[in-house]
Design an enzyme around this catalytic site. Structure first.
Site, PDB file in Angstrom:
ATOM      1  N   ARG A 253      -1.668   4.342  16.961  1.00  0.00           N
ATOM      2  CA  ARG A 253      -1.915   5.269  15.856  1.00  0.00           C
ATOM      3  C   ARG A 253      -1.717   6.744  16.190  1.00  0.00           C
ATOM      4  O   ARG A 253      -1.041   7.454  15.446  1.00  0.00           O
ATOM      5  CB  ARG A 253      -3.297   5.027  15.227  1.00  0.00           C
ATOM      6  CG  ARG A 253      -3.386   3.702  14.467  1.00  0.00           C
ATOM      7  CD  ARG A 253      -2.314   3.590  13.387  1.00  0.00           C
ATOM      8  NE  ARG A 253      -2.319   2.303  12.711  1.00  0.00           N
ATOM      9  CZ  ARG A 253      -1.488   1.296  12.986  1.00  0.00           C
ATOM     10  NH1 ARG A 253      -0.587   1.414  13.947  1.00  0.00           N
ATOM     11  NH2 ARG A 253      -1.541   0.168  12.305  1.00  0.00           N
TER      12      ARG A 253
ATOM     13  N   ASP B  80      -7.955   2.880  11.018  1.00  0.00           N
ATOM     14  CA  ASP B  80      -6.703   3.629  11.097  1.00  0.00           C
ATOM     15  C   ASP B  80      -6.757   4.976  10.382  1.00  0.00           C
ATOM     16  O   ASP B  80      -6.174   5.950  10.842  1.00  0.00           O
ATOM     17  CB  ASP B  80      -5.546   2.779  10.570  1.00  0.00           C
ATOM     18  CG  ASP B  80      -5.172   1.678  11.555  1.00  0.00           C
ATOM     19  OD1 ASP B  80      -5.540   1.815  12.744  1.00  0.00           O
ATOM     20  OD2 ASP B  80      -4.530   0.699  11.149  1.00  0.00           O
TER      21      ASP B  80
ATOM     22  N   ASP C 256       0.817  -1.225   0.000  1.00  0.00           N
ATOM     23  CA  ASP C 256       0.000   0.000   0.000  1.00  0.00           C
ATOM     24  C   ASP C 256       0.844   1.265   0.000  1.00  0.00           C
ATOM     25  O   ASP C 256       0.651   2.149  -0.829  1.00  0.00           O
ATOM     26  CB  ASP C 256      -0.913   0.046   1.247  1.00  0.00           C
ATOM     27  CG  ASP C 256      -2.020  -0.993   1.205  1.00  0.00           C
ATOM     28  OD1 ASP C 256      -2.661  -1.135   0.150  1.00  0.00           O
ATOM     29  OD2 ASP C 256      -2.236  -1.663   2.237  1.00  0.00           O
TER      30      ASP C 256
ATOM     31  N   SER D  18      -2.949  -9.744   6.530  1.00  0.00           N
ATOM     32  CA  SER D  18      -2.517  -8.393   6.831  1.00  0.00           C
ATOM     33  C   SER D  18      -2.190  -8.340   8.323  1.00  0.00           C
ATOM     34  O   SER D  18      -3.030  -8.645   9.167  1.00  0.00           O
ATOM     35  CB  SER D  18      -3.639  -7.426   6.466  1.00  0.00           C
ATOM     36  OG  SER D  18      -3.381  -6.187   7.040  1.00  0.00           O
TER      37      SER D  18
HETATM   38  N1  ARG Z   1      -8.969  -3.756  13.839  1.00  0.00           N
HETATM   39  C1  ARG Z   1      -7.887  -3.388  14.674  1.00  0.00           C
HETATM   40  C2  ARG Z   1      -8.019  -1.968  15.111  1.00  0.00           C
HETATM   41  O1  ARG Z   1      -8.745  -1.235  14.511  1.00  0.00           O
HETATM   42  C3  ARG Z   1      -6.528  -3.713  14.147  1.00  0.00           C
HETATM   43  C4  ARG Z   1      -6.308  -3.732  12.693  1.00  0.00           C
HETATM   44  C5  ARG Z   1      -4.873  -3.967  12.444  1.00  0.00           C
HETATM   45  N2  ARG Z   1      -4.471  -3.978  11.063  1.00  0.00           N
HETATM   46  C6  ARG Z   1      -4.033  -5.063  10.430  1.00  0.00           C
HETATM   47  N3  ARG Z   1      -3.658  -4.926   9.211  1.00  0.00           N
HETATM   48  N4  ARG Z   1      -3.981  -6.229  10.980  1.00  0.00           N
HETATM   49  O2  ARG Z   1      -7.436  -1.533  16.079  1.00  0.00           O
END
Ligand code: ARG
Length: 413
Positions: A92, A121, A13, A170
């Site tokens: 984040r 995110d 990405d 991912s």
């Molecule tokens: N869904 C989780 C969150 O919003 C984590 C997502 C993490 N990303 C990944 N590519 N595994 O905090």
């Protein structure tokens, strides 16, 4: 000369974002920023190598300490969202702030991330970035990119991306949690294979006990050895992981409303959260514990949203800090069968009296067993009266029905 700072990981990405920011958004120069929140070393190597191959000016910012501190703050608030201790979520804002700083130092006029338009995110990054005057850019979302398109584009442009198996999960890793999603895992009925786990092993019959010391709700030592936040978390991930501690498989309700299947592993987080809650159980009063659940839940929600800088959180923190003054002591945790269970706790602030609670003592001070008799008489008093009234009215209705039926004035309808 216009410049844009990009949150850069070296993955597909963010790699395709580099030429796109020039071609589609007209920037003269892109700088990549990778923020260290405890990812494995291999991720920095990947970012470094990819940046070099792209001829991208690349910055690495170490934010581990700040992030670890936030993780330990979250322990004081027993923070989890639907069973998940918020690793990605808490990282984040820390990452976003660090990138914003680099962007400002380098006179950037734009700031970009490679998040999709479906996840959380994008919201967490932009909540921080939109505090500034920089142009916020989300190429993947704005150009509606798919992984397939990105892969083709990368091949066409000969961008340095790894083989594109298309079957990869991912993964997002930092000190506090490792999250695995996507591909077959998206199907809630699919049982995750053991290979998705890297920090934890399937539980065996083995067990181990450790003692964690807390000061004002912050963990400070393990088995008598003092640790700084970063190394404390790293250490606990290592000791708890082999016992299969801290695996979560959940249907997560994301901020946009989507329900998504998520798998996480977080051995240190689970260990610390369980230990902390056990110590609160010893020192806080029943009413404090009950009220604090509401505070903790709100804190967790703001943490999940990436809004830990909201005034509400400062207010919640004030309550948390007040309660944590007494959360000092030790907890023994036993790792066993995938669990990190508190098996002993000790504190000078214990709101507990062995003498009073024991079955073995009759009179303590001026309190005797007999004193409970009055309490027992009143316990449930109102509900006794209410139930009696309900029963009496039901009996009256029955009588009326019988009368109506016998004098023949009722109907059958
Ligand atoms: N869904 C989780 C969150 O919003 C984590 C997502 C993490 N990303 C990944 N590519 N595994 O905090």
């Amino acid at each position: 000369m216009t410049r844009v700072a990009l949150a850069f990981s070296g993955g597909l990405d963010t790699t395709v974002c580099v030429p796109l920011l020039e071609e589609e958004y007209g920037y003269d120069e892109v700088i990549g920023v990778t923020v260290d929140v405890g990812q494995p070393a291999a991720e920095f190597d990947e970012a470094e190598e990819t940046a070099e191959a792209l001829d991208l000016e690349h910055y690495v910012v170490d934010a581990k300490e700040e992030f670890a501190q936030l993780c330990l703050d979250s322990v004081r608030a027993n923070a989890t969202y639907q069973g998940y201790p918020l690793g990605t979520a808490l990282a984040r804002p820390v990452i976003a702030e660090a990138i914003l700083e680099v962007a400002e130092e380098n006179d950037c006029t734009g700031i970009a991330h490679g998040c999709t338009g479906k996840g959380n995110d994008q919201l967490r990054f932009e909540a921080i970035w939109r505090n500034s005057d920089l142009e916020v850019i989300a190429p993947v979302r704005e150009l509606g990119l798919t992984r397939e398109w990105e892969q083709e584009y990368a091949d066409e442009k000969d961008l340095p991306v790894e083989g594109g198996s298309g079957g990869d999960w991912s993964i997002d890793t930092n000190l506090w949690s490792r999250s695995v999603e996507g591909d077959e895992l998206e199907d809630p009925s699919y049982v995750p294979p053991e290979e998705i786990y890297e920090w934890t092993q399937a539980p065996t019959g083995e067990s181990q006990e450790i003692e964690i010391a807390f000061e004002e709700g912050y963990p400070v030592a393990v088995d008598g050895v003092e640790y700084e936040p970063v190394s404390l978390i790293e250490h606990l991930n290592e000791v708890a992981g082999p016992y299969g501690v801290g695996r979560t498989d959940s249907m997560e309700d994301r901020m946009l409303g989507l329900k998504v299947r998520e798998n996480y592993e977080h051995p240190a987080a689970t260990t610390l959260l369980n230990a902390h809650e056990a110590l609160e159980g010893l020192v806080l009063t029943q009413e404090e514990r009950e009220f604090k659940q509401l505070i903790d839940q709100k804190w967790s929600k703001k943490g999940y949203e990436g809004l830990v800088d909201a005034p509400l959180v400062s207010a919640l923190e004030a309550f948390v800090a007040e309660t944590q003054k007494r959360v000092t002591g030790t907890v023994t945790i036993r790792f066993e069968g995938g669990q990190a269970r508190a098996v002993a706790r000790d504190s000078d602030y214990a709101a507990y009296s062995a003498e009073h609670a024991s079955f073995d003592t009759e009179t303590v001070g001026k309190i005797t067993q007999e004193d409970a008799t009055g309490v027992a008489k009143y316990h449930g008093f109102q509900r006794r009266l209410a139930n009696e009234a309900i029963a009496a009215n039901a009996a009256d209705e029955d009588d009326e029905e019988v009368e109506l039926a016998t004098d023949g004035s009722g109907t059958d309808e």
